[in-house]
Write a protein that holds these residues in place. Structure first.
Motif, PDB file in Angstrom:
ATOM      1  N   MET A  54       2.668  16.012   1.634  1.00  0.00           N
ATOM      2  CA  MET A  54       2.055  14.688   1.564  1.00  0.00           C
ATOM      3  C   MET A  54       1.116  14.429   2.731  1.00  0.00           C
ATOM      4  O   MET A  54       0.292  13.557   2.680  1.00  0.00           O
ATOM      5  N   ASP A  89      -1.820  15.164   5.350  1.00  0.00           N
ATOM      6  CA  ASP A  89      -3.077  15.885   5.494  1.00  0.00           C
ATOM      7  C   ASP A  89      -3.233  16.433   6.906  1.00  0.00           C
ATOM      8  O   ASP A  89      -3.688  17.539   7.101  1.00  0.00           O
ATOM      9  N   LEU A 146      -2.256  10.798   6.374  1.00  0.00           N
ATOM     10  CA  LEU A 146      -2.056  11.014   4.939  1.00  0.00           C
ATOM     11  C   LEU A 146      -3.343  11.397   4.215  1.00  0.00           C
ATOM     12  O   LEU A 146      -3.317  11.718   3.028  1.00  0.00           O
ATOM     13  N   LEU A 150      -5.869   9.381   3.552  1.00  0.00           N
ATOM     14  CA  LEU A 150      -6.298   8.307   2.644  1.00  0.00           C
ATOM     15  C   LEU A 150      -7.806   8.088   2.677  1.00  0.00           C
ATOM     16  O   LEU A 150      -8.373   7.589   1.702  1.00  0.00           O
ATOM     17  N   MET A 195      -9.668   9.346  -0.288  1.00  0.00           N
ATOM     18  CA  MET A 195      -9.478   8.710  -1.593  1.00  0.00           C
ATOM     19  C   MET A 195     -10.419   7.516  -1.731  1.00  0.00           C
ATOM     20  O   MET A 195     -10.463   6.676  -0.839  1.00  0.00           O
ATOM     21  N   LEU A 201      -2.662   3.466  -5.325  1.00  0.00           N
ATOM     22  CA  LEU A 201      -2.231   4.739  -4.745  1.00  0.00           C
ATOM     23  C   LEU A 201      -2.410   4.730  -3.229  1.00  0.00           C
ATOM     24  O   LEU A 201      -1.520   5.148  -2.494  1.00  0.00           O
ATOM     25  N   ARG A 202      -3.528   4.225  -2.756  1.00  0.00           N
ATOM     26  CA  ARG A 202      -3.762   4.155  -1.307  1.00  0.00           C
ATOM     27  C   ARG A 202      -2.742   3.250  -0.624  1.00  0.00           C
ATOM     28  O   ARG A 202      -2.237   3.580   0.445  1.00  0.00           O
ATOM     29  N   GLU A 203      -2.415   2.128  -1.249  1.00  0.00           N
ATOM     30  CA  GLU A 203      -1.454   1.209  -0.651  1.00  0.00           C
ATOM     31  C   GLU A 203      -0.032   1.773  -0.677  1.00  0.00           C
ATOM     32  O   GLU A 203       0.767   1.508   0.218  1.00  0.00           O
ATOM     33  N   THR A 204       0.282   2.524  -1.703  1.00  0.00           N
ATOM     34  CA  THR A 204       1.635   3.048  -1.886  1.00  0.00           C
ATOM     35  C   THR A 204       1.854   4.371  -1.167  1.00  0.00           C
ATOM     36  O   THR A 204       2.993   4.759  -0.917  1.00  0.00           O
ATOM     37  N   ALA A 205       0.797   5.076  -0.821  1.00  0.00           N
ATOM     38  CA  ALA A 205       0.899   6.418  -0.235  1.00  0.00           C
ATOM     39  C   ALA A 205       1.839   6.508   0.958  1.00  0.00           C
ATOM     40  O   ALA A 205       2.632   7.451   1.035  1.00  0.00           O
ATOM     41  N   LEU A 259       5.261   6.624  -0.421  1.00  0.00           N
ATOM     42  CA  LEU A 259       5.468   7.868  -1.168  1.00  0.00           C
ATOM     43  C   LEU A 259       5.646   9.056  -0.230  1.00  0.00           C
ATOM     44  O   LEU A 259       6.326  10.025  -0.575  1.00  0.00           O
ATOM     45  N   ALA A 260       5.030   8.999   0.931  1.00  0.00           N
ATOM     46  CA  ALA A 260       5.106  10.112   1.880  1.00  0.00           C
ATOM     47  C   ALA A 260       6.483  10.215   2.530  1.00  0.00           C
ATOM     48  O   ALA A 260       6.864  11.283   3.005  1.00  0.00           O
TER      49      ALA A 260
END
Length: 119
Positions: A61, A63, A74, A76, A79, A87-91, A94-95
């Motif tokens: 997850m 980068d 991450l 972001l 993106m 997805l950007r807000e949740t990343a 999620l990581a």
């Protein structure tokens, strides 16, 4: 190993340790009161959940692990913000790894679905 080699091998040719694990899970499902069709359905769901969970937990997850800013760590900035806002807000969430607690919580919910259907 489970997702690549084991699933490419017919059931009867899997290693005995894997078959013993299958036996243990199937026995627990049967002892919960499920009939053969319910045991098979729950076993498939259990196996799918477990393999999927492991695949998600192990996927990379980050980068740039050296970066202190979470957005850059991450990746972001790669993106498109307008196309992938959720997805950007949740990343960041999620990581984070769910670990054993999240695995157990998901399995409990899954098994509850099958056991309450029997009642």
């Amino acid at each position: 190993l489970l997702a690549t080699r084991m699933l490419a091998v017919p059931l009867a040719r899997r290693p005995l340790a894997v078959l013993r694990d299958h036996e243990r899970v199937l026995t627990l499902l049967r002892e919960s009161g499920l009939d053969d069709a319910g045991v098979a359905a729950a076993f498939r769901a259990f196996t799918s959940w477990l393999l999927g969970y492991v695949a998600v937990e192990l996927r990379p997850m980050v980068d740039n692990p050296e970066e202190s800013d979470p957005a850059f760590r991450l990746g972001l900035h790669h993106m498109p913000a307008r196309e992938l806002p959720v997805l950007r807000e949740t990343a960041p969430a999620l990581a984070e790894r769910g670990g054993v607690a999240a695995l157990t919580e998901g399995l409990d919910a899954l098994i509850d679905r099958f056991t309450t259907a029997q009642e």
